[in-house]
Design a protein around this motif. Structure first.
Motif, mmCIF file in Angstrom:
data_model
loop_
_atom_site.group_PDB
_atom_site.id
_atom_site.type_symbol
_atom_site.label_atom_id
_atom_site.label_comp_id
_atom_site.label_asym_id
_atom_site.label_seq_id
_atom_site.Cartn_x
_atom_site.Cartn_y
_atom_site.Cartn_z
ATOM 1 N N GLN A 1 0.854 -1.184 0.000
ATOM 2 C CA GLN A 1 0.000 0.000 0.000
ATOM 3 C C GLN A 1 0.884 1.226 0.000
ATOM 4 O O GLN A 1 2.073 1.159 0.310
ATOM 5 C CB GLN A 1 -0.941 -0.005 1.201
ATOM 6 N N ALA A 2 0.308 2.340 -0.393
ATOM 7 C CA ALA A 2 1.101 3.554 -0.559
ATOM 8 C C ALA A 2 1.569 4.120 0.775
ATOM 9 O O ALA A 2 2.629 4.741 0.863
ATOM 10 C CB ALA A 2 0.294 4.601 -1.318
ATOM 11 N N ARG A 3 0.801 3.890 1.828
ATOM 12 C CA ARG A 3 1.149 4.427 3.151
ATOM 13 C C ARG A 3 0.937 3.343 4.188
ATOM 14 O O ARG A 3 -0.177 2.850 4.353
ATOM 15 C CB ARG A 3 0.282 5.657 3.460
ATOM 16 N N THR A 4 1.983 2.959 4.867
ATOM 17 C CA THR A 4 1.931 1.878 5.852
ATOM 18 C C THR A 4 2.320 2.415 7.219
ATOM 19 O O THR A 4 3.441 2.905 7.404
ATOM 20 C CB THR A 4 2.880 0.729 5.464
ATOM 21 N N ARG A 5 1.401 2.327 8.184
ATOM 22 C CA ARG A 5 1.695 2.732 9.561
ATOM 23 C C ARG A 5 2.296 1.548 10.308
ATOM 24 O O ARG A 5 1.768 0.429 10.245
ATOM 25 C CB ARG A 5 0.435 3.214 10.266
ATOM 26 N N ILE A 6 3.389 1.798 11.006
ATOM 27 C CA ILE A 6 4.090 0.755 11.747
ATOM 28 C C ILE A 6 4.141 1.156 13.211
ATOM 29 O O ILE A 6 4.475 2.311 13.543
ATOM 30 C CB ILE A 6 5.519 0.550 11.210
ATOM 31 N N GLY A 7 3.785 0.204 14.111
ATOM 32 C CA GLY A 7 3.826 0.503 15.550
ATOM 33 C C GLY A 7 3.036 -0.493 16.359
ATOM 34 O O GLY A 7 3.193 -1.707 16.199
ATOM 35 N N GLY A 8 2.129 0.031 17.231
ATOM 36 C CA GLY A 8 1.351 -0.814 18.112
ATOM 37 C C GLY A 8 -0.006 -1.183 17.552
ATOM 38 O O GLY A 8 -0.234 -1.123 16.333
ATOM 39 N N GLU B 1 8.719 8.424 6.968
ATOM 40 C CA GLU B 1 8.087 9.621 7.523
ATOM 41 C C GLU B 1 8.075 9.511 9.043
ATOM 42 O O GLU B 1 7.609 8.501 9.592
ATOM 43 C CB GLU B 1 6.664 9.735 6.981
ATOM 44 N N PRO B 2 8.603 10.485 9.781
ATOM 45 C CA PRO B 2 8.625 10.379 11.240
ATOM 46 C C PRO B 2 7.217 10.324 11.809
ATOM 47 O O PRO B 2 6.285 10.952 11.292
ATOM 48 C CB PRO B 2 9.359 11.647 11.681
ATOM 49 N N GLY B 3 7.088 9.515 12.877
ATOM 50 C CA GLY B 3 5.797 9.379 13.541
ATOM 51 C C GLY B 3 5.880 9.834 14.978
ATOM 52 O O GLY B 3 6.531 10.822 15.300
ATOM 53 N N ARG B 4 5.255 9.057 15.859
ATOM 54 C CA ARG B 4 5.165 9.440 17.270
ATOM 55 C C ARG B 4 6.172 8.709 18.142
ATOM 56 O O ARG B 4 6.023 8.643 19.351
ATOM 57 C CB ARG B 4 3.741 9.173 17.758
ATOM 58 N N ALA B 5 7.185 8.127 17.513
ATOM 59 C CA ALA B 5 8.260 7.479 18.263
ATOM 60 C C ALA B 5 9.576 7.750 17.550
ATOM 61 O O ALA B 5 9.590 8.103 16.366
ATOM 62 C CB ALA B 5 8.009 5.978 18.394
ATOM 63 N N ASP C 1 -0.882 -0.756 10.615
ATOM 64 C CA ASP C 1 -0.923 -1.708 9.496
ATOM 65 C C ASP C 1 0.045 -2.869 9.732
ATOM 66 O O ASP C 1 -0.215 -4.000 9.328
ATOM 67 C CB ASP C 1 -0.574 -0.989 8.186
ATOM 68 N N LEU C 2 1.164 -2.588 10.366
ATOM 69 C CA LEU C 2 2.149 -3.606 10.730
ATOM 70 C C LEU C 2 2.433 -3.450 12.227
ATOM 71 O O LEU C 2 3.043 -2.465 12.656
ATOM 72 C CB LEU C 2 3.436 -3.444 9.919
ATOM 73 N N VAL C 3 1.949 -4.406 13.018
ATOM 74 C CA VAL C 3 2.073 -4.321 14.470
ATOM 75 C C VAL C 3 3.394 -4.934 14.913
ATOM 76 O O VAL C 3 3.674 -6.110 14.629
ATOM 77 C CB VAL C 3 0.892 -5.026 15.163
ATOM 78 N N LEU C 4 4.215 -4.131 15.621
ATOM 79 C CA LEU C 4 5.486 -4.611 16.146
ATOM 80 C C LEU C 4 5.428 -4.869 17.646
ATOM 81 O O LEU C 4 5.954 -5.864 18.137
ATOM 82 C CB LEU C 4 6.596 -3.584 15.859
ATOM 83 N N ASP C 5 4.792 -3.935 18.385
ATOM 84 C CA ASP C 5 4.814 -3.992 19.845
ATOM 85 C C ASP C 5 3.589 -3.243 20.355
ATOM 86 O O ASP C 5 3.384 -2.073 19.991
ATOM 87 C CB ASP C 5 6.100 -3.331 20.352
ATOM 88 N N PRO C 6 2.755 -3.885 21.200
ATOM 89 C CA PRO C 6 1.549 -3.199 21.699
ATOM 90 C C PRO C 6 1.849 -1.972 22.526
ATOM 91 O O PRO C 6 0.956 -1.133 22.745
ATOM 92 C CB PRO C 6 0.861 -4.289 22.532
ATOM 93 N N ASN C 7 3.091 -1.827 23.010
ATOM 94 C CA ASN C 7 3.450 -0.656 23.809
ATOM 95 C C ASN C 7 3.764 0.565 22.945
ATOM 96 O O ASN C 7 3.922 1.674 23.475
ATOM 97 C CB ASN C 7 4.659 -0.972 24.698
ATOM 98 N N LEU C 8 3.874 0.385 21.647
ATOM 99 C CA LEU C 8 4.156 1.495 20.737
ATOM 100 C C LEU C 8 2.859 2.152 20.271
ATOM 101 O O LEU C 8 1.815 1.487 20.190
ATOM 102 C CB LEU C 8 4.935 1.007 19.517
ATOM 103 N N PRO C 9 2.892 3.423 19.932
ATOM 104 C CA PRO C 9 1.706 4.050 19.317
ATOM 105 C C PRO C 9 1.467 3.438 17.936
ATOM 106 O O PRO C 9 2.396 2.947 17.288
ATOM 107 C CB PRO C 9 2.091 5.525 19.217
#
Length: 531
Positions: free
Chosen positions: A147-154, A182-186, A158-166
């Motif tokens: 997809q054109a934009r993929t959110r990575i985090g908790g 693109e910088p996010g909230r971590a 779109d891609l979950v790494l760690d539930p403690n992350l935003p």
């Protein structure tokens, strides 16, 4: 869209929507509209769409009249009545949507997450970004970004790494296979550096977030085509057509040049229009240019426009095909018919993206997607010195072949009924007629099928039996071999380009006018990766 209404006496025979470009009317099945009468010449008249409207040119020994006056060449006004043999033809503009009978396709979103680099056999080769995890709980896993934009985090990403992350700890943007971080909230690091603004990422660089780290890779893979049952005005259920519709849908979501090959009458212009309509340029202009119909003296004016007074007859400033297609699609039909000097000028415009009007000094930069079509074998023409190799590769970034009708005979009854429904809604096709249509070899392909059905309807009425069918195989030239290239010719062109640049792949790709990823894939496919 304008239309032609065909009458015999006071009986409406059929309605033909006019597409931009050229429409040929005559007795021969090679014409776009074939009329059965000895009083109609083999090629009777030609209708051309130009900047200032529709023009009719008489080509017959019988003559063509407009509003009762014999003409050689004239502009057509709405409501004009043409006399072609025993037929009356009314020119109407515009046409209502109900009369066009077109099959619509919902526009598709551009596939910006991938780069389509080649079409090979039954597969589509695409370049797609991947994250290969090298540290953390996901080590060894590979995530393809689709997809054109993929959110990575908790949770919620779109891609979950760690539930403690935003959920939006970091965002990966992909434009035609190219990764942007693109910088996010971590806090996220790219190649060891903190990412504080949107930053391009290169293959092999490491992106790190908390305890997780992944290498950014770009992989070129050949995926099977998706099968579809229709695309635009094209219909067919044969396996070859279902695969064709799937690849056309993929092609429409990109902006690369496309070369459509196939015999005359197979529907290359319909395929080009379907690609345009289904893509992100569908709301903009589709401009069709018949390269075989442009005279040498008017080439630059037709393509690039002219200023007032640039030459005798230039009474005003006029846009060329490139300006008309700005923001949309420029369709180059019969591109193999361009003379060498015209090929050079077209190549220069495609490579630089700039054009200059005849008699003008200001450079213009129209934004066009180019789709070209030919029934000739361009690779053979390159070998014979008749077509430029660099222009071939510039146009053939993506090459799609349209099958001949005889190669998909199971589609003929469906095609016949579809064509009759669009132009003669009251027509009925008997079973014996459908069988006879399937057994014929169709040297003129779908165009000939349409004309045979029209002739049967005009001569015999709404019920079309086998006795109503009349074939004209002698009106067609034998099918000429078509295609963009054979492996040996393609190899020689690529090897020569690499040789001129000392093996520098980026420079060779620039000369050939293709993406570097496409060049690398072609070298791999042809066994030339070691060069």
């Amino acid at each position: 869209m304008p239309l032609l209404q065909f009458f015999e006496d006071d009986r409406l025979l059929f309605i033909h929507p006019l597409r931009p470009g050229r429409t040929v009317i005559g007795r021969s099945d090679e014409c776009d509209i074939a009329l059965p009468s000895d009083a109609v010449s083999r090629v009777h008249c030609v209708l051309d769409h130009r900047n200032d409207g529709w023009w009719l040119t008489d080509r017959s020994r019988h003559g063509t009249a407009v509003d009762g006056t014999p003409v050689q060449r004239t502009a057509l006004q709405p409501g004009a009545e043409l006399s072609i043999g025993p037929f009356r033809v009314k020119f109407q503009n515009p046409v209502s949507p109900k009369q066009s009978g077109a099959t619509t396709v919902a526009p598709m979103q551009p596939a910006v997450y991938e780069d389509l680099v080649d079409i090979d056999g039954d597969a589509v080769a695409t370049s797609i970004a991947e994250l290969t995890f090298v540290r953390g709980p996901l080590t060894g896993q590979v995530h393809r970004i689709r997809q054109a934009r993929t959110r990575i985090g908790g949770e919620g990403a779109d891609l979950v790494l760690d539930p403690n992350l935003p959920p939006d700890a970091v965002v990966i943007r992909v434009v035609r296979g190219r990764v942007m971080v693109e910088p996010g909230r971590a806090a996220v690091f790219l190649a060891g550096q903190r990412v504080r603004e949107t930053t391009p990422a290169w293959p092999g660089e490491e992106i790190a977030l908390s305890e997780h780290a992944a290498l950014i890779q770009v992989q070129t893979r050949a995926d099977a085509r998706e099968d579809l049952e229709e695309f635009g005005d094209l219909v067919g259920r044969a396996p070859a057509m279902r695969r064709l519709f799937g690849v056309l849908a993929r092609v429409s979501a990109h902006d690369h040049p496309v070369l459509l090959t196939g015999e005359s009458g197979t529907g290359k212009e319909l395929a080009a229009r379907a690609i345009h309509d289904a893509g992100c340029r569908g709301d903009s202009a589709f401009v069709a240019v018949n390269c075989a119909a442009i005279t040498d003296s008017l080439f630059e004016s037709e393509w690039f426009g002219h200023e007032k007074g640039a030459f005798t007859g230039a009474v005003g400033r006029q846009d060329g095909a490139f300006q008309q297609a700005d923001g949309g699609t420029l369709f180059l039909d019969e591109v193999a018919e361009l003379r060498p000097d015209a090929q050079a000028k077209l190549l220069r415009a495609l490579n630089s993206g700039e054009i200059r009007r005849v008699g003008g000094t200001k450079l213009e930069y129209p934004d066009v997607r180019v789709i070209a079509a030919t029934h000739r074998n361009l690779s053979q023409m390159v070998d014979q010195g008749l077509f430029r190799a660099d222009l071939l590769f510039r146009l053939a970034v993506l090459t799609v072949r349209i099958p001949a009708l005889r190669d998909r005979r199971e589609d003929i009854p469906l095609l016949a009924k579809t064509l009759l429904h669009r132009q003669h809604p009251d027509a009925r096709l008997s079973d014996d007629a459908a069988l006879a249509l399937q057994e014929y070899h169709w040297p003129g392909n779908v165009r000939e099928l349409r004309n045979v059905l029209t002739r049967a309807y005009v001569m015999g009425g709404a019920y079309i039996s086998v006795k109503s069918l009349e074939f004209n195989p002698w009106s067609f030239e034998p099918p000429s071999p078509s295609g963009v290239s054979d492996p040996d010719s393609e190899k020689s062109i690529l090897v020569a380009a690499l040789g001129r640049h000392g093996g520098n792949r980026s420079a060779a790709a620039r000369e050939l006018g293709i993406p570097r990823s496409s060049l690398l894939y072609k070298l791999q496919r042809l066994g030339l990766s070691s060069l």
